[in-house]
Design an enzyme around this catalytic site. Structure first.
Site: not given
Ligand SMILES: Cc1cc2nc3c(=O)[nH]c(=O)nc-3n(C[C@H](O)[C@H](O)[C@H](O)COP(=O)(O)OP(=O)(O)OC[C@H]3O[C@@H](n4cnc5c(N)ncnc54)[C@H](O)[C@@H]3O)c2cc1C
Length: 322
Positions: A140, A143-144
């Protein structure tokens, strides 16, 4: 004897910023949300050390700490946070059915899908090593990228997102080397032109990553290989960015929820509504553009408000019918 089927008003699938924000709003609207965490409690942010761009943390915060705070906030309003993986759904009828760990069946008035997406990596052991150490591998740039200001970085990828990220990095970094596996881009002409016309982006075609090099703690370079000549060379770099795509965690919804060709959930523009009434989506599961914690949280709020309004309208209709 089979387990009694549980009935819930609002089921939230996923415990990232989208799921927890949906939970905070749903709980405060008296919807008694039940949230299943899945196999990655806290979501993608638990894999990063530094979050510096989420509003409200002027000094930054680690990803795991931020997610504990979001969980605490959701539980303060009595969200029922549970361990468990949703393995199957059936959205074909008026009752939305969901199975946890293939056994427990739940009937839901509303469902909020917040299952996120997973970044794809090359899979090299050296890449995974420095990714886990937080030592210079990232998927990302937004992000980084900031951590690599005035430094040299390498980015892998050839599509629109890779071009977008390379261009973003070029504004921060001294030099960006873009590794393209084939002899051409997969990106649109306009995106390709943008990177080609950026002075501090060097494009290496027919080039693959052989090894991410480091000192055991942080990345110091990348050994690359020309897949036509077989020649290798070492590029100095402190950051290694992988931009080869994401996989939305949406397989279980196939056949019920409209997905695009990559698997992202298609929502009604400007809302969190899916093609199934009473089923809403938030976060990265429907977002191939922004993919940020703050946008995930924003759409989590939208999903809870849409679910609350859907239930209120349904209850009014049922009252009139009686
Ligand atoms: C290394 C890294 C660094 C990042 N740094 C930043 C940053 O500094 N700033 C920023 O804004 N964004 C950052 N991001 C991006 C950010 O993490 C994502 O945009 C954000 O987490 C998305 O949120 P979400 O809730 O949609 O999904 P996610 O955070 O992906 O969470 C998905 C959830 O769904 C659950 N899940 C999936 N399938 C199932 C299922 N079948 N049953 C039950 N649960 C399930 C998982 O266990 C998880 O808890 C980063 C991403 C990464 C990988």
């Amino acid at each position: 004897m089979s387990e009694v089927i549980e009935r819930v008003k609002c089921l939230i699938i996923g415990s990232g910023p989208a799921g927890y924000t949906a939970a905070i709003y749903a709980a405060r609207a008296n919807m008694s949300p039940v949230l299943y965490q899945g196999s990655q409690p806290g979501g993608q942010l638990t894999t990063t050390n530094e979050v510096e761009n989420f509003p409200g943390y002027p000094e930054g915060i680690t990803g795991p700490e931020m997610m504990v705070e979001l969980r605490n906030q959701a539980e303060r309003f009595e969200t029922d946070v549970r361990d468990g993986w949703i393995t199957k759904v059936d959205f074909s009828g008026p009752i939305h059915k969901v199975w946890v760990n293939e056994t427990k069946e739940i009937h839901c008035d509303t469902v909020i899908i917040s299952t996120g997406a997973s970044a794809k990596y090359l899979g090299l052991p050296s890449e995974q090593k420095y990714l886990k150490l937080g030592g210079g591998v990232s998927a990302c740039a937004v992000c980084d990228g900031f951590f690599y200001r005035n430094q040299e970085v390498v980015i892998v990828g050839a599509g629109d997102s890779a071009c977008e990220e390379a261009h973003y990095l070029s504004k921060l970094c001294k030099k960006v080397t873009m590794l393209v596996r084939r002899d051409e881009f997969r990106a649109s002409k306009i995106m390709e032109a943008r990177v080609r016309n950026t002075q501090n982006i060097e494009i290496m075609f027919n080039t693959e990553t052989d090894e991410v090099l480091g000192d055991g703690q942080v990345v110091t370079g990348v050994r690359v290989k020309n897949n036509v000549t077989g020649e290798t060379q070492e590029l100095p770099a402190t950051g290694f960015f992988v931009a080869i795509g994401h996989k939305p965690n949406t397989d279980i919804f196939k056949g019920y929820i409209d997905l695009d060709e990559t698997g992202y959930i298609i929502n009604e523009p400007g809302t969190s509504k899916t093609n199934v009434e009473g089923v809403f989506v938030s976060g990265d599961a429907a977002d191939h553009v922004y993919r940020q914690a703050v946008t995930a949280a924003g759409t989590g709020c939208m999903a809870a408000l849409d679910a609350e309004r859907y239930l209120a309208a349904k209850e009014s209709f049922e009252e009139v019918e009686r």
